[in-house]
Design an enzyme around this catalytic site. Structure first.
Site, mmCIF file in Angstrom:
data_model
loop_
_atom_site.group_PDB
_atom_site.id
_atom_site.type_symbol
_atom_site.label_atom_id
_atom_site.label_comp_id
_atom_site.label_asym_id
_atom_site.label_seq_id
_atom_site.Cartn_x
_atom_site.Cartn_y
_atom_site.Cartn_z
ATOM 1 N N LYS A 66 8.846 46.301 8.468
ATOM 2 C CA LYS A 66 9.394 45.134 9.192
ATOM 3 C C LYS A 66 10.323 45.696 10.284
ATOM 4 C CE LYS A 66 12.216 41.584 10.062
ATOM 5 N NZ LYS A 66 12.666 42.092 11.352
ATOM 6 N N GLU B 167 20.678 53.487 5.568
ATOM 7 C CA GLU B 167 21.336 54.216 6.653
ATOM 8 C C GLU B 167 22.062 53.156 7.468
ATOM 9 O OE1 GLU B 167 22.519 55.413 9.710
ATOM 10 O OE2 GLU B 167 20.502 55.749 10.510
ATOM 11 N N CYS C 119 24.186 54.587 15.508
ATOM 12 C CA CYS C 119 25.006 54.650 14.304
ATOM 13 C C CYS C 119 25.961 55.834 14.354
ATOM 14 C CB CYS C 119 24.112 54.705 13.077
ATOM 15 S SG CYS C 119 22.838 55.953 13.186
ATOM 16 N N GLU D 41 32.933 48.845 13.288
ATOM 17 C CA GLU D 41 31.883 49.357 14.167
ATOM 18 C C GLU D 41 31.610 48.351 15.291
ATOM 19 O OE1 GLU D 41 27.788 49.574 12.720
ATOM 20 O OE2 GLU D 41 27.692 51.617 13.543
HETATM 21 P P1 NDP Z 1 20.644 44.124 11.075
HETATM 22 O O1 NDP Z 1 21.224 44.947 10.020
HETATM 23 O O2 NDP Z 1 20.757 42.658 10.961
HETATM 24 O O3 NDP Z 1 19.091 44.461 11.302
HETATM 25 C C1 NDP Z 1 18.419 45.598 10.807
HETATM 26 C C2 NDP Z 1 17.072 45.180 10.254
HETATM 27 O O4 NDP Z 1 17.268 44.354 9.099
HETATM 28 C C3 NDP Z 1 16.236 44.346 11.208
HETATM 29 O O5 NDP Z 1 14.883 44.640 11.063
HETATM 30 C C4 NDP Z 1 16.523 42.945 10.739
HETATM 31 O O6 NDP Z 1 15.559 42.006 11.126
HETATM 32 C C5 NDP Z 1 16.531 43.147 9.256
HETATM 33 N N1 NDP Z 1 17.175 42.085 8.518
HETATM 34 C C6 NDP Z 1 18.030 41.133 8.954
HETATM 35 N N2 NDP Z 1 18.402 40.317 7.950
HETATM 36 C C7 NDP Z 1 17.764 40.762 6.846
HETATM 37 C C8 NDP Z 1 17.737 40.339 5.499
HETATM 38 N N3 NDP Z 1 18.446 39.297 5.057
HETATM 39 N N4 NDP Z 1 16.980 41.028 4.623
HETATM 40 C C9 NDP Z 1 16.267 42.093 5.020
HETATM 41 N N5 NDP Z 1 16.238 42.527 6.304
HETATM 42 C C10 NDP Z 1 16.982 41.879 7.201
HETATM 43 O O7 NDP Z 1 21.241 44.623 12.403
HETATM 44 P P2 NDP Z 1 21.444 43.798 13.725
HETATM 45 O O8 NDP Z 1 20.310 44.077 14.556
HETATM 46 O O9 NDP Z 1 21.763 42.361 13.530
HETATM 47 O O10 NDP Z 1 22.772 44.476 14.194
HETATM 48 C C11 NDP Z 1 23.984 44.117 13.564
HETATM 49 C C12 NDP Z 1 24.904 45.287 13.533
HETATM 50 O O11 NDP Z 1 24.330 46.319 12.751
HETATM 51 C C13 NDP Z 1 25.129 45.928 14.872
HETATM 52 O O12 NDP Z 1 26.132 45.280 15.557
HETATM 53 C C14 NDP Z 1 25.512 47.295 14.474
HETATM 54 O O13 NDP Z 1 26.869 47.324 14.159
HETATM 55 C C15 NDP Z 1 24.714 47.564 13.248
HETATM 56 N N6 NDP Z 1 23.497 48.340 13.455
HETATM 57 C C16 NDP Z 1 23.457 49.595 12.958
HETATM 58 C C17 NDP Z 1 22.342 50.373 13.146
HETATM 59 C C18 NDP Z 1 22.270 51.766 12.663
HETATM 60 O O14 NDP Z 1 21.542 52.562 13.235
HETATM 61 N N7 NDP Z 1 22.946 52.117 11.579
HETATM 62 C C19 NDP Z 1 21.184 49.886 13.870
HETATM 63 C C20 NDP Z 1 21.301 48.521 14.308
HETATM 64 C C21 NDP Z 1 22.422 47.803 14.092
HETATM 65 P P3 NDP Z 1 15.868 41.067 12.394
HETATM 66 O O15 NDP Z 1 15.973 42.001 13.564
HETATM 67 O O16 NDP Z 1 14.702 40.182 12.457
HETATM 68 O O17 NDP Z 1 17.157 40.347 12.115
#
Ligand code: NDP
Length: 492
Positions: free
Chosen positions: A175, A250, A284, A385
């Site tokens: 996903k 992660e 990250c 963050e």
């Molecule tokens: P999310 O953690 O929401 O998204 C990461 C993945 O999880 C996406 O594929 C998302 O799908 C999916 N997801 C969302 N909700 C659920 C759920 N309830 N159950 C299972 N999977 C889910 O990150 P965001 O994109 O919203 O970013 C939010 C914050 O996360 C950022 O501001 C940043 O701080 C952090 N972040 C950290 C990353 C890293 O590399 N460690 C990468 C990206 C974000 P969908 O996109 O459809 O919501």
């Protein structure tokens, strides 16, 4: 606008509810492709297909060598398509074409490496303490792995999961983020082309809020490999716990780049600036806190500002652009909110500190590269963050204080140390609570080296030899060679 389908059980299909959603180009602030909006029924279909593929002779019956060959063939196909995939990623997430191209050209190494590793996973023969018994172990795949990936380095972070999981013999329901689905769908075509049997890799596009829970808790899913925000990570972990599933998480970071007074300041300035402004801070491992020895603070901040000011912003598809837009509208708003929070807390903006309104930024979601000085470790801007181009500079007086401040967050993903003193760097390498420590450098990662977080930054490791263990389980097999089963009612 191109209308995409998703991949379930070897078929390219629309969502069962018939709906699609628009994916936007962050530089233009406008939609550019249509992607299926998967439903929970689609989750069921994908998990069923992945389980069927896991048990089918066309996958389960392959030797580890043959699996490895598939992965290496895939690596070559990715290499041939790297630049095209990079352009799609840039269109979808707004990150620089130079960065996405470098990532895509590097990704094949993971498939070569784990392809090579596939047939080098060996069990053990235990010198067992029961006469006449042989006891050995087998390393077996877990089953269906749900890979949930974010938008910031979409194919790279998916690769970190898919390569070891497939090398180990699992099947995948992937996903991708709703903000970076197109590159995932184009990438998935290459698995087909490489000859992976149908259902081994399935891609579900859609919204995490709608299908995430069903996917994580699906009875056919044996393991979840997740990269994203720590709040979502926490809810994934809680859900996984209910059905006793292992997870690799992660998550985020608030990594410190620590500059000692004996550092090579020119190198340290470049390292700190690239640590926070590369990828527009949307990584990250962003070095979002610069801990600087008080005696060099003013000089160092002056140099940071001087270099930060030269960043060229604009169209991420241009090779000359150095800082691109923020990937999503909500992230853009979040970054600007954090800038306001920092100002409200008394941090002093010495560079940027606002939305970017340069002509070359058009209608895109751009934030000026921002540096705050006079940041106190307890401020929210020093603890939470931001995931954007916002650096907090914090002064320290001695090594102990630097270590204390660096470790004083809930995160523990990475840290950088800038010093010429062997004792300082070795002490810091030991005492920093972080999964990765870079000395006189920042941001290097490799398929050969483990990557993962301490504390709230995550669980498990990706890349390197140990990563394949995240996708295997050990079975103990006992064989009696005597051929005589004892009377169960007579104690031996
Ligand atoms: P999310 O953690 O929401 O998204 C990461 C993945 O999880 C996406 O594929 C998302 O799908 C999916 N997801 C969302 N909700 C659920 C759920 N309830 N159950 C299972 N999977 C889910 O990150 P965001 O994109 O919203 O970013 C939010 C914050 O996360 C950022 O501001 C940043 O701080 C952090 N972040 C950290 C990353 C890293 O590399 N460690 C990468 C990206 C974000 P969908 O996109 O459809 O919501």
């Amino acid at each position: 606008m191109q209308d995409y389908k998703m991949l379930i059980g070897g078929a390219w299909v629309g969502a069962s509810g018939g709906e699609s959603f628009e994916t936007e180009n962050p530089y233009l602030g406008a939609p550019w492709a249509l992607v299926p909006r998967a439903t929970t029924d689609d989750v069921d279909r994908a998990c069923e297909a992945a389980r069927k593929a896991f048990r089918a002779p066309s996958w389960a019956g392959l030797t580890a060598t043959a699996r490895g060959a598939l992965l290496r063939r895939l690596a070559d196909l990715i290499a041939a398509e790297a630049d095209r995939l990079a352009e799609i990623e840039t269109r979808d997430n707004g990150k620089l074409i130079t960065e996405m191209r470098a990532q895509l050209r590097y990704i094949p190494q993971w498939f070569h490496y784990f392809g090579g590793l596939a047939d080098k996973v060996e069990g053990r023969v235990i010198p067992i303490d029961k006469p006449g018994m042989i006891n050995f172990t087998r390393e077996e795949p877990l089953g269906v792995v749900a890979a949930i990936t974010p938008w910031n380095s979409p194919l790279m972070l998916a690769t970190w999961k898919l390569a070891p999981a497939l090398a180990a013999g699992n099947t995948i329901v992937w996903k991708p983020s709703e903000f970076s689905s197109v590159s995932a769908l184009e990438f998935a075509r290459l698995f087909e082309k490489a000859g992976f049997p149908p259902g081994v890799v399935n891609v579900l596009t859609g919204f995490g809020s709608e299908i995430g829970e069903r996917l994580v808790s699906h009875p056919h899913v044996a393991k979840i490999a997740f990269t994203g925000g720590d709040r979502t990570g926490q809810s994934v972990y809680e859900l996984a716990a209910r059905s006793i599933k292992p997870v690799t998480l992660e998550l985020g970071g608030k990594s410190a780049n620590i500059v000692f007074k004996d550092a090579d300041l020119e190198n340290a300035v470049k390292g700190v600036v690239s640590g926070i402004f590369a990828a527009t801070g949307q990584t990250c491992i962003a070095g979002s806190r610069a801990l600087v020895h008080r005696s060099i603070q003013d000089e160092f901040v002056g140099k940071l500002v001087e270099l930060g000011r030269t960043a060229r912003m604009g169209d991420p598809l241009l090779e000359t652009t150095q800082v691109g837009p923020i990937t999503t509208r909500s992230q853009f708003k979040k970054v600007l909110d954090y800038i306001d929070i920092a100002k409200g807390e008394g941090a002093r903006p010495v560079l940027g500190g606002s939305q970017a309104s340069r002509p070359e930024c058009g209608n895109g979601w751009f934030v000026e590269p921002t540096i705050f000085a006079d940041v106190k470790p307890s401020m929210r801007i020093a603890q939470e963050e931001v995931f954007g181009p916002v650096l907090s500079v914090i002064a320290f007086d001695d090594d102990e204080e630097a270590i204390e401040i660096a470790n004083d967050t809930q995160y523990g993903l990475a840290a950088g140390v800038w010093s010429q003193n062997i004792k300082t760097v070795f002490t810091l390498a030991q005492r920093l609570e972080a999964g990765t420590v870079w000395i006189n450098s920042y941001r290097a990662t490799s398929y050969l080296s483990p990557f993962g977080g301490y504390k709230r930054s995550g669980i498990g490791r990706e890349s390197g030899l140990t990563a394949i263990r995240e996708y295997l389980q050990e079975k103990s097999v006992w064989i009696d060679t005597i051929g005589e089963v004892a009377n169960p009612f007579v104690q031996r």
